[in-house]
Design a protein around this motif. Structure first.
Motif, short mmCIF file in Angstrom:
data_model
loop_
_atom_site.label_atom_id
_atom_site.label_comp_id
_atom_site.label_asym_id
_atom_site.label_seq_id
_atom_site.Cartn_x
_atom_site.Cartn_y
_atom_site.Cartn_z
N ALA A 55 8.41 -40.31 -20.36
CA ALA A 55 8.08 -39.02 -20.97
C ALA A 55 9.11 -38.69 -22.06
CB ALA A 55 8.05 -37.93 -19.90
N GLY A 56 10.37 -38.99 -21.81
CA GLY A 56 11.40 -38.77 -22.81
C GLY A 56 11.20 -39.64 -24.04
N ILE A 57 10.81 -40.89 -23.83
CA ILE A 57 10.54 -41.80 -24.95
C ILE A 57 9.35 -41.29 -25.76
CG2 ILE A 57 9.71 -44.13 -25.52
CD1 ILE A 57 11.43 -45.12 -23.11
N GLU A 58 8.31 -40.86 -25.05
CA GLU A 58 7.12 -40.35 -25.75
C GLU A 58 7.48 -39.14 -26.61
OE1 GLU A 58 2.56 -38.80 -24.85
OE2 GLU A 58 3.98 -38.96 -23.19
N TYR A 59 8.31 -38.25 -26.07
CA TYR A 59 8.72 -37.08 -26.84
C TYR A 59 9.54 -37.50 -28.07
CZ TYR A 59 11.59 -33.29 -28.50
OH TYR A 59 12.25 -32.42 -29.32
N ARG A 60 10.52 -38.40 -27.88
CA ARG A 60 11.34 -38.83 -29.02
C ARG A 60 10.49 -39.46 -30.12
NH1 ARG A 60 14.74 -39.94 -24.85
NH2 ARG A 60 14.21 -42.15 -24.74
N ASN A 61 9.51 -40.26 -29.73
CA ASN A 61 8.63 -40.87 -30.72
C ASN A 61 7.80 -39.81 -31.44
OD1 ASN A 61 9.57 -43.42 -30.06
ND2 ASN A 61 7.89 -43.87 -28.66
N ALA A 62 7.28 -38.85 -30.69
CA ALA A 62 6.49 -37.77 -31.31
C ALA A 62 7.35 -36.94 -32.24
CB ALA A 62 5.88 -36.89 -30.22
N ASN A 99 8.58 -22.37 -24.47
CA ASN A 99 7.35 -22.63 -23.72
C ASN A 99 7.54 -23.82 -22.76
OD1 ASN A 99 4.35 -21.93 -23.55
ND2 ASN A 99 4.32 -24.14 -23.84
N CYS A 100 8.17 -24.86 -23.24
CA CYS A 100 8.36 -26.04 -22.39
C CYS A 100 9.40 -25.80 -21.30
CB CYS A 100 8.72 -27.25 -23.25
SG CYS A 100 7.32 -27.79 -24.28
N GLU A 101 10.36 -24.95 -21.57
CA GLU A 101 11.30 -24.56 -20.52
C GLU A 101 10.56 -23.79 -19.42
OE1 GLU A 101 14.58 -24.44 -18.27
OE2 GLU A 101 14.29 -25.64 -20.07
N PHE A 102 9.62 -22.95 -19.83
CA PHE A 102 8.80 -22.24 -18.85
C PHE A 102 7.98 -23.23 -18.00
CE2 PHE A 102 4.59 -20.49 -17.81
CZ PHE A 102 4.99 -19.56 -16.86
N GLU A 103 7.35 -24.21 -18.66
CA GLU A 103 6.58 -25.21 -17.90
C GLU A 103 7.48 -25.99 -16.95
OE1 GLU A 103 3.68 -27.78 -19.62
OE2 GLU A 103 2.94 -26.21 -20.98
N PRO A 114 12.18 -33.00 -15.36
CA PRO A 114 12.39 -33.62 -16.68
C PRO A 114 11.09 -34.14 -17.31
CG PRO A 114 14.04 -34.40 -15.13
CD PRO A 114 13.03 -33.63 -14.34
N ALA A 115 10.22 -34.73 -16.50
CA ALA A 115 8.95 -35.25 -17.03
C ALA A 115 8.05 -34.11 -17.48
CB ALA A 115 8.24 -36.10 -15.99
N ALA A 116 8.05 -33.01 -16.75
CA ALA A 116 7.22 -31.86 -17.12
C ALA A 116 7.66 -31.31 -18.47
CB ALA A 116 7.30 -30.77 -16.05
N LYS A 117 8.97 -31.18 -18.66
CA LYS A 117 9.46 -30.64 -19.93
C LYS A 117 9.22 -31.62 -21.07
CE LYS A 117 13.30 -28.43 -22.25
NZ LYS A 117 14.65 -27.91 -22.14
N ALA A 118 9.54 -32.90 -20.86
CA ALA A 118 9.36 -33.89 -21.92
C ALA A 118 7.88 -34.05 -22.27
CB ALA A 118 9.96 -35.23 -21.50
N GLY A 119 7.01 -34.00 -21.27
CA GLY A 119 5.58 -34.08 -21.54
C GLY A 119 5.09 -32.91 -22.36
N CYS A 120 5.56 -31.73 -22.03
CA CYS A 120 5.21 -30.52 -22.78
C CYS A 120 5.71 -30.64 -24.22
CB CYS A 120 5.82 -29.30 -22.09
SG CYS A 120 5.61 -27.75 -23.00
N LEU A 121 6.97 -31.05 -24.38
CA LEU A 121 7.54 -31.21 -25.72
C LEU A 121 6.73 -32.22 -26.54
CD1 LEU A 121 11.34 -31.33 -24.78
CD2 LEU A 121 10.21 -29.51 -26.09
#
Length: 141
Positions: A55-62, A99-103, A114-121
């Protein structure tokens, strides 16, 4: 007198042990300075650690793609519109992060947080990238 000999024996034993360990450390092969960790299988993650990492990698790429598209758009806009885009982007980042901190808070203290936040981001960043790509397309017309 017995305490004296006991203290000397203890000191000698400690010193001998120190020399033995030091010699072993010097003679042992040193590990490489940099070790590469195994890459997670993001196509089929099996552990929560892999899910979080992917999820962190996906966020960094996005985020990297968003920044590339954003920079392209900035280059094409007149100065009066650049400032408006910069202001909008800063506001969007503030919204996205809050918003992602809320999720993430739904999983407070859990391993899924961590996955919930990174996925949201990642999701919000991809949506914003699509918006900016539309602005970029319109700026070339």
């Amino acid at each position: 007198m017995q305490k004296f000999f006991l203290a000397i024996a203890s000191t000698t034993t400690t010193f001998t042990l120190f020399l033995t360990l030091r010699t072993f450390a010097i003679l042992s092969p040193q590990p490489p300075a940099l070790q590469v960790a195994q890459q997670p299988n993001c196509k089929d993650p099996q552990t929560q650690l892999e899910i979080n990492t992917c999820a962190g990698i996906e966020y960094r790429n996005a985020d990297q793609k968003l920044n590339q598209v954003y920079q392209k758009l900035l280059l094409r806009l007149p100065a009066s519109r650049k400032q408006k885009l910069i202001l909008a982007q800063r506001a969007w980042i503030t919204f996205r992060d809050a918003n992602c901190e809320f999720e993430r808070s739904q999983f407070e203290g859990g391993t899924m947080a961590p996955a919930a936040k990174a996925g949201c981001l990642a999701n919000l960043t991809k949506t914003r990238t699509a918006q900016i790509e539309k602005y970029l397309e319109a700026s070339t017309l």
